[in-house]
Design an enzyme around this catalytic site. Structure first.
Site, PDB file in Angstrom:
ATOM      1  N   CYS A 108       0.863  -1.105   0.092  1.00 15.52           N
ATOM      2  CA  CYS A 108      -0.067   0.079  -0.209  1.00 15.52           C
ATOM      3  C   CYS A 108       0.938   1.271   0.004  1.00 15.52           C
ATOM      4  O   CYS A 108       1.704   1.306   0.728  1.00 15.52           O
ATOM      5  CB  CYS A 108      -0.988   0.043   1.327  1.00 15.52           C
ATOM      6  SG  CYS A 108      -2.016   1.544   1.139  1.00 15.52           S
ATOM      7  N   ASP A 210      -1.959  -4.177 -14.706  1.00 11.65           N
ATOM      8  CA  ASP A 210      -2.342  -3.847 -16.060  1.00 11.65           C
ATOM      9  C   ASP A 210      -2.764  -5.191 -16.826  1.00 11.65           C
ATOM     10  O   ASP A 210      -2.791  -5.246 -18.023  1.00 11.65           O
ATOM     11  CB  ASP A 210      -1.104  -3.431 -16.692  1.00 11.65           C
ATOM     12  CG  ASP A 210      -0.778  -1.858 -15.970  1.00 11.65           C
ATOM     13  OD1 ASP A 210      -1.501  -1.498 -15.290  1.00 11.65           O
ATOM     14  OD2 ASP A 210       0.333  -1.642 -16.376  1.00 11.65           O
TER      15      ASP A 210
HETATM   16  C1  LIG Z   1      -9.395   1.315  -5.545  1.00 10.81           C
HETATM   17  C2  LIG Z   1      -8.100   0.549  -5.455  1.00 10.81           C
HETATM   18  C3  LIG Z   1      -7.744  -0.208  -4.280  1.00 10.81           C
HETATM   19  C4  LIG Z   1      -6.692  -0.962  -3.842  1.00 10.81           C
HETATM   20  N1  LIG Z   1      -6.723  -1.456  -2.687  1.00 10.81           N
HETATM   21  C5  LIG Z   1      -5.620  -2.360  -2.238  1.00 10.81           C
HETATM   22  C6  LIG Z   1      -5.596  -3.083  -1.099  1.00 10.81           C
HETATM   23  O1  LIG Z   1      -6.495  -2.817  -0.093  1.00 10.81           O
HETATM   24  N2  LIG Z   1      -4.361  -3.966  -1.032  1.00 10.81           N
HETATM   25  C7  LIG Z   1      -3.691  -4.373  -1.980  1.00 10.81           C
HETATM   26  O2  LIG Z   1      -2.893  -5.154  -1.753  1.00 10.81           O
HETATM   27  N3  LIG Z   1      -3.793  -3.783  -3.363  1.00 10.81           N
HETATM   28  C8  LIG Z   1      -4.591  -2.698  -3.424  1.00 10.81           C
HETATM   29  N4  LIG Z   1      -4.885  -2.233  -4.562  1.00 10.81           N
HETATM   30  C9  LIG Z   1      -3.729  -2.673  -5.654  1.00 10.81           C
HETATM   31  C10 LIG Z   1      -4.477  -3.709  -6.583  1.00 10.81           C
HETATM   32  O3  LIG Z   1      -4.826  -4.980  -5.824  1.00 10.81           O
HETATM   33  C11 LIG Z   1      -3.682  -3.935  -7.716  1.00 10.81           C
HETATM   34  O4  LIG Z   1      -2.411  -4.630  -7.367  1.00 10.81           O
HETATM   35  C12 LIG Z   1      -3.496  -2.896  -8.630  1.00 10.81           C
HETATM   36  O5  LIG Z   1      -4.768  -2.131  -8.982  1.00 10.81           O
HETATM   37  C13 LIG Z   1      -2.890  -3.194  -9.964  1.00 10.81           C
HETATM   38  O6  LIG Z   1      -3.655  -4.131 -10.696  1.00 10.81           O
HETATM   39  P1  LIG Z   1      -4.525  -3.693 -11.807  1.00 10.81           P
HETATM   40  O7  LIG Z   1      -3.885  -2.930 -12.732  1.00 10.81           O
HETATM   41  O8  LIG Z   1      -5.255  -4.903 -12.332  1.00 10.81           O
HETATM   42  O9  LIG Z   1      -5.780  -2.706 -11.058  1.00 10.81           O
HETATM   43  C14 LIG Z   1      -5.784  -1.283  -4.674  1.00 10.81           C
HETATM   44  C15 LIG Z   1      -5.945  -0.895  -6.117  1.00 10.81           C
HETATM   45  C16 LIG Z   1      -7.211   0.029  -6.458  1.00 10.81           C
HETATM   46  C17 LIG Z   1      -7.282   0.610  -7.640  1.00 10.81           C
END
Ligand SMILES: Cc1cc2nc3c(=O)[nH]c(=O)nc-3n(C[C@H](O)[C@H](O)[C@H](O)COP(=O)(O)O)c2cc1C
Length: 354
Positions: A108, A210
């Site tokens: 985070c 992504d």
């Molecule tokens: C709104 C939001 C909240 C997120 N909250 C967390 C979380 O609580 N814990 C965590 O490990 N990652 C969190 N992430 C990161 C996602 O798990 C992920 O690693 C990141 O969005 C990249 O993947 P994506 O491109 O598929 O979105 C969050 C991402 C977003 C967009």
């Protein structure tokens, strides 16, 4: 070489039935989101990050994050914090709540979390990160996983140094989101680091960042050697993305299907959070579901302004009358909420769920 996304793999003793994991997302990954994710093909779903301090103090809202439904398994519950003993205690509660995996957040980037020494800052303090993993692994019988970023600063390769140490300390799976904490969500996820991490550890690695399509998932799995991909933003209001990634079914949903899934999501979320919290929580989902050319733009504006979720459901049925039959069918397949496993100490107001 094409990878079979329906192939199962394991986190310790836990069998994960597909190579797609639904990402933990704060403010998004409620139970309704996770259950829907499982229905659409995610092999593993994750709770949003849960504060170990909140669990330690039996904060009512924090305890609510430990609700586990029968149709979520396998499920990881993610915890964050900086004190190994408190994290160990939180992990015990996660296990008692019925999670299959306890996931630790070392990713985070948000200041509110990092300033307490938790989240991505732990990548700068490997000794403490390892004591946390060690304390958690010793506290529970379920497998421990860790989710991390590449490091704090742009260009950092900290994950490659810290990752193997975390495995040594007891992590049975690592998830890498190869952006720096400083990057937040800008730029792109550099999955070359994922490839390097896979080479350095002998536990499964989950590639996050992504993954928006089956083609991207296939490419990342084939080039990195990761055991699974994690899907986050692409699945917001769009469980069909999971179906496309897992099964290659790229048929766009009909308006009836979109309305039916949203109606079910609204109802389940109200049951989980209560009308007042659900009302504001759900607003962002209206745009996510109804966008992508699925419904005319003003319709979303109209829903956002309605006072109650009952009115939202009514408007959705009016806009897509065929959704009624689908909702009935979907609802009939859901398990009885009374089957949910909750901690004995769970306050009654949360147990009722609103
Ligand atoms: C709104 C939001 C909240 C997120 N909250 C967390 C979380 O609580 N814990 C965590 O490990 N990652 C969190 N992430 C990161 C996602 O798990 C992920 O690693 C990141 O969005 C990249 O993947 P994506 O491109 O598929 O979105 C969050 C991402 C977003 C967009």
């Amino acid at each position: 070489m094409l990878v079979d996304l329906r192939e199962s793999w394991r986190i310790g003793p836990v069998e994960v039935p597909s190579r797609v994991v639904l990402a933990p997302m704060a403010g998004v990954s409620v139970q309704a989101f996770r259950r829907q994710g499982r229905r659409f093909g995610a092999g593993l779903v994750c709770s949003e990050m849960v504060s170990c301090a909140g669990l330690e103090h039996h904060n009512e809202r924090t305890l609510g994050y430990l609700r586990v439904a029968g149709d979520e398994h396998p499920l990881a519950i993610q915890i964050f914090g900086s004190d190994p003993a408190v994290m160990g205690e939180a992990a015990r509660m996660v296990e008692a709540a019925g999670a299959d995996v306890v996931d630790i957040n070392f990713g985070c980037p948000v200041r509110k979390v990092t300033k307490t020494g938790a989240g991505a800052t732990l990548l700068d303090d490997p000794a403490r990160a390892c004591s946390i993993v060690d304390a958690v692994a010793n506290a529970v019988a379920i497998p421990v996983s860790v989710k991390m970023r590449r490091g704090l600063e742009n260009g950092s390769r900290a994950c490659l140094e810290v990752g193997p140490q975390l495995v040594e300390a007891g992590a049975q799976t690592l998830t890498l989101h190869p952006r720096s904490a400083r990057q937040m969500y800008t730029g792109t996820a550099d999955h070359r680091l994922t490839t390097e991490l896979v080479e350095r550890v002998d536990v499964p690695v989950i590639a996050s960042g992504d993954i928006t399509s089956r083609a991207k998932a296939q490419a990342v799995l084939a080039t990195t050697g990761a055991a699974a991909v994690m899907v986050g933003r692409a699945a917001q209001g769009n469980p069909w993305a999971l179906r496309e990634i897992v099964d290659g079914d790229d048929a766009p949903p009909s308006q009836e299907e979109v309305a039916a899934e949203l109606i079910l999501f609204v109802r389940e979320t109200v049951r989980e959070l209560g009308e007042r919290r659900a009302g504001s929580f759900l607003k962002k989902f209206y745009g996510w579901y109804l966008g992508r050319g699925r419904f005319p733009k003003p319709f979303k504006q109209e829903l956002v302004q309605l006072a109650t979720t009952d009115e939202v459901v009514e408007r959705l049925f009016a806009a897509a009358p065929g959704a009624a039959e689908l909702v009935e069918r979907l609802a009939a397949e859901l398990p009885d909420p009374a089957d949910e496993l909750v901690l004995d100490s769970m306050p009654i107001s949360i147990y009722g769920g609103g």
